[in-house]
Design an enzyme around this catalytic site. Structure first.
Site, PDB file in Angstrom:
ATOM      1  N   ASP A 205      -0.536  79.942  76.411  1.00  0.00           N
ATOM      2  CA  ASP A 205      -0.796  81.338  76.771  1.00  0.00           C
ATOM      3  C   ASP A 205      -1.529  82.032  75.614  1.00  0.00           C
ATOM      4  O   ASP A 205      -1.372  81.660  74.445  1.00  0.00           O
ATOM      5  CB  ASP A 205       0.483  82.076  77.145  1.00  0.00           C
ATOM      6  CG  ASP A 205       1.494  82.173  76.015  1.00  0.00           C
ATOM      7  OD1 ASP A 205       1.604  81.213  75.234  1.00  0.00           O
ATOM      8  OD2 ASP A 205       2.176  83.215  75.917  1.00  0.00           O
TER       9      ASP A 205
ATOM     10  N   GLU B 132       4.715  82.231  74.743  1.00  0.00           N
ATOM     11  CA  GLU B 132       4.873  82.470  73.310  1.00  0.00           C
ATOM     12  C   GLU B 132       4.330  83.838  72.920  1.00  0.00           C
ATOM     13  O   GLU B 132       4.926  84.543  72.112  1.00  0.00           O
ATOM     14  CB  GLU B 132       4.146  81.381  72.515  1.00  0.00           C
ATOM     15  CG  GLU B 132       4.564  81.295  71.063  1.00  0.00           C
ATOM     16  CD  GLU B 132       3.804  82.223  70.123  1.00  0.00           C
ATOM     17  OE1 GLU B 132       4.235  82.407  68.970  1.00  0.00           O
ATOM     18  OE2 GLU B 132       2.750  82.769  70.535  1.00  0.00           O
TER      19      GLU B 132
END
Length: 382
Positions: free
Chosen positions: A77, A141
């Site tokens: 991400d 994250e």
């Protein structure tokens, strides 16, 4: 069987960048990794955690069943690219003058691609060595980090798959590749304080109790002196007032309450619990009536120098020709979760452009990082 030509991380890095996986979206990034890992003999598990309809995609892949078990951890991400300033589409994966551009090029799709390239070369030369290699790749994250690495580790623990050591591939190098190995991180906690007084007319302060004055005194107590002077591997703990709010629009009214927000980045001399008591003591010293809510996004941790850290140092010296500094600075990372289970360190690309417009990584650095990661595996499994 050995190969003479090193695997090139560039095509995989470009394929990952072209997946617009702005947190918490996956946008096909984990499928790209599965397609790269399965031919290398990895068993892949797609793990989804979170509220129904809002599940986070994660990937756990493992090759081998015996020990030692080495895990590489990272995330696909990325933060939003912003709307202005990009020379090309932030998800184009364009290469110009030997530099790869795109959101995630540095943080940390480029690093994941480099690890898989280095892994490919390692397996071609040493695939018959005993031991296990796994990858823990999350899509959570850059966001709240509640349904990513934390949940995958719990799943791994239930299956008896906790590694003996883990390397997080965050872009931790400062100036040159491998100049820093992060062996710990400071803890981070935020305190939300509401201090109560008695509302009244500003012309008659004796009939009121001004919570602003009391809160100012509390904050002075907390900021006038350093909390500590640092420790062997950590810099000094810092407390910053990040918010102060009264919500009063009348200039002749003493308000009934005042609020402050504090962020503390703390070293291994403290825990969030001990620092919470430190805050309570300052409030009670001013005889405050208050409520306080504390959120800790991660405790401090340290992987003490030992066989794993020494293996990383040797790998950097062999591959990059420099001795890395052991560092604990910066913000938080998912290493804070892994540290609860096994020794963990961080080693990756130079982080100069992470989260910036025109995020980038030199292609030569990406290839050097792949060679470094191969050397890490050689040292770990020596």
């Amino acid at each position: 069987m050995s190969r003479n030509t090193p695997a090139d991380p560039l095509p995989l890095a470009q394929a990952l960048i072209r997946c617009p996986s702005v947190t918490p979206a996956d946008a096909g990034a984990l499928a790209v990794l599965e397609a790269a890992l399965q031919p290398l003999g990895f068993t892949c598990h797609r793990l989804r955690f979170g509220p129904k309809g809002e599940e986070i995609e994660n990937l756990y892949a493992r090759r081998g069943t015996g020990g030692p078990h080495f895990c590489y951890a990272g995330h696909t991400d990325v933060v939003p690219p912003g709307e202005q300033g990009w020379a090309d589409s932030p998800f184009s994966g364009a290469v110009k003058d030997g530099v790869l551009y795109g959101r995630g090029a540095c943080d940390m799709k480029g690093g994941i691609a480099a690890f898989i390239a280095g892994l490919t070369d390692y397996l071609a030369a040493h695939g018959d060595k005993p031991g296990s290699i796994s990858l823990l790749i999350t899509g959570d994250e850059e966001g709240p980090a509640k349904d990513g690495t934390v949940k995958v580790l719990e799943w791994m623990a239930e299956r008896g798959e906790i590694p003996d050591m883990a390397l997080v591939g965050e872009p931790t190098s400062k100036v040159a590749l491998g100049d820093i190995v992060k062996v710990g991180r400071r803890g981070s906690m935020t305190a939300y304080i509401t201090l109560y007084g008695t509302q009244g007319h500003s012309a008659y302060p004796q009939r009121a109790d001004n919570p602003i004055h009391r809160l100012v005194r509390v904050l002075h107590r907390l900021t006038a002196q350093p909390i500590d002077q640092g420790s062997e591997f950590f810099e000094a703990t810092t407390l910053q007032v990040t918010g102060f709010d009264v919500g009063n629009t009348a200039n002749n009214v003493i308000p009934a309450e005042a609020r402050a927000m504090l962020n503390i980045r703390f070293n291994d001399l403290h825990s969030s619990a001990s620092l919470t008591e430190h805050l309570h003591a300052a409030l009670k010293a001013e005889e405050a009536r208050y409520d306080m809510r504390v959120e800790c996004s991660g405790e401090s941790f340290l992987t003490s120098p030992g066989p794993f850290v020494e293996a990383l140092k040797r790998a950097v010296e062999r591959s990059a020709g420099r001795t890395p500094a052991l560092d604990t600075g910066g913000g938080t990372s998912d290493a804070r979760f892994i540290a609860r289970y096994c020794p963990v360190a961080e080693l990756g690309a130079v982080g100069a452009t992470m989260h910036k417009v025109n995020e980038s990584v030199p292609v030569a650095e990406l290839r050097d990082l792949a060679a470094l990661y191969r050397t890490v595996l050689e040292e770990v499994f020596a």
